[in-house]
Design a protein around this motif. Structure first.
Motif, PDB file in Angstrom:
ATOM      1  N   ASP A   1      11.855  21.877   0.057  1.00 26.74           N
ATOM      2  CA  ASP A   1      12.768  22.416   0.998  1.00 26.74           C
ATOM      3  C   ASP A   1      13.677  23.612   0.028  1.00 26.74           C
ATOM      4  OD1 ASP A   1      11.759  21.378   3.180  1.00 26.74           O
ATOM      5  OD2 ASP A   1      12.740  19.404   3.002  1.00 26.74           O
ATOM      6  N   MET A   2      13.945  23.045  -1.119  1.00 30.14           N
ATOM      7  CA  MET A   2      14.803  23.965  -1.816  1.00 30.14           C
ATOM      8  C   MET A   2      14.143  25.234  -2.098  1.00 30.14           C
ATOM      9  SD  MET A   2      17.196  21.359  -4.191  1.00 30.14           S
ATOM     10  CE  MET A   2      15.898  20.302  -4.654  1.00 30.14           C
ATOM     11  N   LEU A   3      12.787  24.995  -2.432  1.00 31.29           N
ATOM     12  CA  LEU A   3      12.288  26.516  -2.840  1.00 31.29           C
ATOM     13  C   LEU A   3      11.833  27.177  -1.618  1.00 31.29           C
ATOM     14  CD1 LEU A   3       9.666  25.147  -5.666  1.00 31.29           C
ATOM     15  CD2 LEU A   3      12.100  26.143  -5.861  1.00 31.29           C
ATOM     16  N   ASN A   4      11.688  26.564  -0.240  1.00 35.48           N
ATOM     17  CA  ASN A   4      11.434  27.405   0.745  1.00 35.48           C
ATOM     18  C   ASN A   4      12.450  28.007   1.387  1.00 35.48           C
ATOM     19  OD1 ASN A   4       8.695  26.719   0.770  1.00 35.48           O
ATOM     20  ND2 ASN A   4       8.663  25.111   1.748  1.00 35.48           N
ATOM     21  N   HIS A   5      13.867  27.675   1.048  1.00 37.60           N
ATOM     22  CA  HIS A   5      14.898  28.504   1.638  1.00 37.60           C
ATOM     23  C   HIS A   5      15.706  29.121   0.470  1.00 37.60           C
ATOM     24  CE1 HIS A   5      14.021  25.254   4.506  1.00 37.60           C
ATOM     25  NE2 HIS A   5      14.771  25.947   5.073  1.00 37.60           N
TER      26      HIS A   5
ATOM     27  N   SER B   1      17.449  32.533   5.000  1.00 40.55           N
ATOM     28  CA  SER B   1      17.185  31.280   5.089  1.00 40.55           C
ATOM     29  C   SER B   1      18.253  30.380   4.343  1.00 40.55           C
ATOM     30  CB  SER B   1      15.909  30.798   4.936  1.00 40.55           C
ATOM     31  OG  SER B   1      15.749  31.155   3.638  1.00 40.55           O
ATOM     32  N   ALA B   2      18.427  29.071   4.935  1.00 41.72           N
ATOM     33  CA  ALA B   2      19.359  28.150   4.490  1.00 41.72           C
ATOM     34  C   ALA B   2      19.084  26.609   4.685  1.00 41.72           C
ATOM     35  CB  ALA B   2      20.908  28.501   5.038  1.00 41.72           C
ATOM     36  N   LEU B   3      19.305  25.777   3.498  1.00 41.37           N
ATOM     37  CA  LEU B   3      19.065  24.599   3.521  1.00 41.37           C
ATOM     38  C   LEU B   3      20.759  23.877   3.563  1.00 41.37           C
ATOM     39  CD1 LEU B   3      17.375  22.001   3.535  1.00 41.37           C
ATOM     40  CD2 LEU B   3      17.299  22.158   1.166  1.00 41.37           C
TER      41      LEU B   3
ATOM     42  N   ARG C   1      19.901  23.511  14.527  1.00 43.52           N
ATOM     43  CA  ARG C   1      18.265  23.132  14.814  1.00 43.52           C
ATOM     44  C   ARG C   1      17.722  24.526  15.466  1.00 43.52           C
ATOM     45  NH1 ARG C   1      18.702  18.069  19.061  1.00 43.52           N
ATOM     46  NH2 ARG C   1      19.616  19.413  20.638  1.00 43.52           N
ATOM     47  N   ASN C   2      18.639  25.201  16.300  1.00 39.31           N
ATOM     48  CA  ASN C   2      18.080  26.300  16.999  1.00 39.31           C
ATOM     49  C   ASN C   2      18.396  27.882  16.066  1.00 39.31           C
ATOM     50  OD1 ASN C   2      17.251  25.260  19.177  1.00 39.31           O
ATOM     51  ND2 ASN C   2      19.347  25.540  20.193  1.00 39.31           N
ATOM     52  N   ILE C   3      18.696  27.786  15.039  1.00 34.06           N
ATOM     53  CA  ILE C   3      18.978  28.950  14.208  1.00 34.06           C
ATOM     54  C   ILE C   3      17.517  29.081  13.315  1.00 34.06           C
ATOM     55  CG2 ILE C   3      20.221  29.834  12.163  1.00 34.06           C
ATOM     56  CD1 ILE C   3      22.732  28.377  12.950  1.00 34.06           C
ATOM     57  N   HIS C   4      17.221  30.271  13.041  1.00 31.83           N
ATOM     58  CA  HIS C   4      15.772  30.453  12.492  1.00 31.83           C
ATOM     59  C   HIS C   4      15.937  30.356  10.982  1.00 31.83           C
ATOM     60  CE1 HIS C   4      11.937  32.161  11.792  1.00 31.83           C
ATOM     61  NE2 HIS C   4      12.237  33.065  11.521  1.00 31.83           N
ATOM     62  N   LYS C   5      14.877  29.659  10.541  1.00 36.54           N
ATOM     63  CA  LYS C   5      14.856  29.269   8.942  1.00 36.54           C
ATOM     64  C   LYS C   5      16.126  28.581   8.391  1.00 36.54           C
ATOM     65  CE  LYS C   5      12.000  33.213   7.914  1.00 36.54           C
ATOM     66  NZ  LYS C   5      11.684  34.279   6.981  1.00 36.54           N
ATOM     67  N   THR C   6      16.749  27.494   9.260  1.00 45.19           N
ATOM     68  CA  THR C   6      17.553  26.840   8.820  1.00 45.19           C
ATOM     69  C   THR C   6      17.324  25.203   9.081  1.00 45.19           C
ATOM     70  OG1 THR C   6      19.186  28.615   9.601  1.00 45.19           O
ATOM     71  CG2 THR C   6      20.351  26.478   9.044  1.00 45.19           C
ATOM     72  N   LYS C   7      17.496  24.536   8.035  1.00 46.37           N
ATOM     73  CA  LYS C   7      17.109  23.051   8.120  1.00 46.37           C
ATOM     74  C   LYS C   7      18.180  22.325   7.347  1.00 46.37           C
ATOM     75  CE  LYS C   7      13.415  19.822   7.097  1.00 46.37           C
ATOM     76  NZ  LYS C   7      12.096  19.790   6.068  1.00 46.37           N
ATOM     77  N   VAL C   8      18.586  21.076   8.049  1.00 42.05           N
ATOM     78  CA  VAL C   8      19.547  20.133   7.759  1.00 42.05           C
ATOM     79  C   VAL C   8      18.964  18.940   7.321  1.00 42.05           C
ATOM     80  CG1 VAL C   8      21.434  18.906   8.658  1.00 42.05           C
ATOM     81  CG2 VAL C   8      21.059  21.037   9.449  1.00 42.05           C
ATOM     82  N   LEU C   9      19.369  18.410   5.985  1.00 41.89           N
ATOM     83  CA  LEU C   9      18.838  17.438   5.284  1.00 41.89           C
ATOM     84  C   LEU C   9      20.025  16.481   4.726  1.00 41.89           C
ATOM     85  CD1 LEU C   9      15.802  18.268   3.238  1.00 41.89           C
ATOM     86  CD2 LEU C   9      15.938  16.801   5.231  1.00 41.89           C
ATOM     87  N   PRO C  10      19.918  15.007   4.769  1.00 38.98           N
ATOM     88  CA  PRO C  10      20.966  14.187   3.977  1.00 38.98           C
ATOM     89  C   PRO C  10      20.506  14.454   2.604  1.00 38.98           C
ATOM     90  CG  PRO C  10      19.853  12.963   5.875  1.00 38.98           C
ATOM     91  CD  PRO C  10      19.157  14.520   5.705  1.00 38.98           C
ATOM     92  N   ALA C  11      21.568  13.940   1.709  1.00 44.61           N
ATOM     93  CA  ALA C  11      21.564  14.300   0.089  1.00 44.61           C
ATOM     94  C   ALA C  11      20.330  13.462  -0.228  1.00 44.61           C
ATOM     95  CB  ALA C  11      22.710  14.268  -0.430  1.00 44.61           C
ATOM     96  N   ALA C  12      20.077  12.283   0.364  1.00 46.39           N
ATOM     97  CA  ALA C  12      19.254  11.282  -0.176  1.00 46.39           C
ATOM     98  C   ALA C  12      17.856  11.842  -0.181  1.00 46.39           C
ATOM     99  CB  ALA C  12      19.493   9.933   0.585  1.00 46.39           C
TER     100      ALA C  12
END
Length: 317
Positions: free
Chosen positions: A184-188, A150-152, A167-178
Motif C-alpha cells: 500500500d505504501m508503494l502503490n500510493h 493518491s494518498a494512504l 472511501r469515495n475518494i479516488h485512489k485513497t485508502k485508510v489503514l490502521p497503523a498496525a
C-alpha cells in the motif's frame, strides 16, 4: 530526527521527534522488492482452471478411418485442434504463495517509511476528527496539506468516520497503523499519518516501545518483580501445623491384616534363584569345558562305474 506536524488547515504547528531506526534509515531496495513481490503473490487466488482433452466431454469414436480418405488422420473429436476440444498447457489451480522472513518484512516496512520521508511524501497531521462522515471535508484536508494525487491515510486505531469520509475518494485508502504494509505504501504517492499512528509505528517496528505495546526489559541487577500474594485460605493452610494421627487409628492400621492383593502377590512370588557361578579371573578354578562328540560322517557314495562300450559285432543281432 524531527518531522513537522501540520493541522487540518495545512499550517505547521510543531516538530515531532521520531525514531531514526524507523523513519531515517537507508532504504534497502532489494528487500523492498522481495517484500512487494511476496505480498502480490500471496494475494493471488490461483483458481484459474482449464480442461485438457481428457477432461472434455465428447465421443471416443474415431473421427474417420485412418487411410484412403485423402484427409488428415484424426483419432478423437476432443483433440485440441477441434473447436470445443481440450486446452494444451492451460492454467491449472496452484498456490502462488511465497514466504519472507520476519526480519526482512520489518526491514522492508522501515525502508518504505524512510523512503517516503526522504522523498518528502510523508506528512504528519495532528489529528483527523469528524463529527460525522463527510467526504467533502476529507477532500479539503487532503488539498490543504498538499496531496493532489493518491494518498494512504494511516490512523492510530480503526476509525469508522475517517474510513467513511475517504472511501469515495479516488485512489485513497485508510489503514490502521498496525496494518501498514509495503504494497500500500508503494502503490500510493503520499502517506498521511496522524501523531498517534507515528507512535504506534515506532512501537511496532522501532527501538522505542509504545505505551502498552511492548514491555521494557528489566535492567541488569534490577530487583525481581513481586509475585502475587497468595489467598488467605492458602496462607492459613501453609501456616497450620501438620495434624497428628490418633493413637487408636494408628494402632489399628498397624495391626490390620494384609490386603488381599498383597497376599496374592506373596503366594505367587518366585523362589529365590541360586547364585550365579563365579566369573573367570575371580580366583576360583574355572569349570571344565564340555566335550562335544564329533558327528559321524555319512558314508561316501560310490561313483557309478563307466559303461563298457561294445563293438557292433558283439551287439546282439
Amino acid at each position: 530526527m524531527k518531522l513537522p506536524v501540520v493541522n487540518a488547515q495545512g499550517k505547521e504547528l510543531r516538530s515531532l521527534e521520531v525514531d531514526d531506526s524507523v523513519f531515517g534509515i537507508e532504504p534497502n531496495h532489494a528487500v523492498l522488492h522481495q517484500a512487494f513481490i511476496t505480498q502480490r503473490n500471496n494475494q493471488r487466488a490461483g483458481t484459474a482452471n482449464t480442461k485438457t482433452r481428457g477432461m472434455v466431454q465428447g465421443s471416443t469414436r474415431k473421427v474417420r478411418m485412418q487411410k484412403y480418405t485423402g484427409r488428415a488422420r484424426h483419432g478423437s473429436i476432443r483433440a485440441p485442434i477441434y473447436v470445443g476440444g481440450g486446452i494444451v498447457f492451460g492454467p491449472q489451480p496452484r498456490d502462488f504463495g511465497l514466504a519472507i522472513n520476519k526480519k526482512m518484512r520489518r526491514l522492508a516496512i522501515r525502508s518504505a517509511l524512510s523512503g517516503k520521508v526522504a522523498d518528502g511524501q510523508l506528512i504528519v497531521i495532528d489529528e483527523l476528527a469528524f463529527k460525522a462522515p463527510r467526504t467533502k471535508e476529507m477532500l479539503g484536508i487532503l488539498r490543504k496539506v498538499g496531496i493532489e494525487r493518491s494518498a494512504l491515510i494511516v490512523t492510530g486505531q480503526a476509525d469508522r468516520s475517517v474510513l467513511a469520509s475517504a472511501r469515495n475518494i479516488h485512489k485513497t485508502k485508510v489503514l490502521p497503523a498496525a496494518y501498514l504494509n509495503v504494497g500500500d505504501m508503494l502503490n500510493h504517492a503520499h502517506v498521511l499519518m496522524t501523531e498517534e499512528a507515528v507512535k504506534v509505528a515506532e512501537g511496532l517496528w522501532g527501538s522505542k516501545p509504545a505505551d502498552g505495546r511492548r514491555a521494557a526489559k528489566p535492567a541488569a541487577g534490577a530487583p525481581a518483580p513481586e509475585q502475587a500474594r497468595p489467598s488467605a485460605r492458602r496462607r492459613a493452610k501453609a501456616e497450620a501445623p501438620p495434624a497428628e494421627p490418633e493413637p487408636a487409628k494408628a494402632q489399628a492400621a498397624s495391626e490390620a491384616p494384609a490386603a488381599p492383593k498383597a497376599r496374592a502377590r506373596a503366594r505367587t512370588a518366585k523362589p529365590a534363584e541360586e547364585p550365579a557361578p563365579p566369573r573367570r579371573g575371580s580366583g576360583q578354578a574355572p569349570r571344565p569345558a564340555r566335550r562335544v562328540k564329533a558327528a559321524a560322517k555319512p558314508p561316501a557314495e560310490e561313483a557309478p562305474k563307466p559303461r563298457r562300450r561294445t563293438k557292433k559285432s558283439e551287439e546282439p543281432g
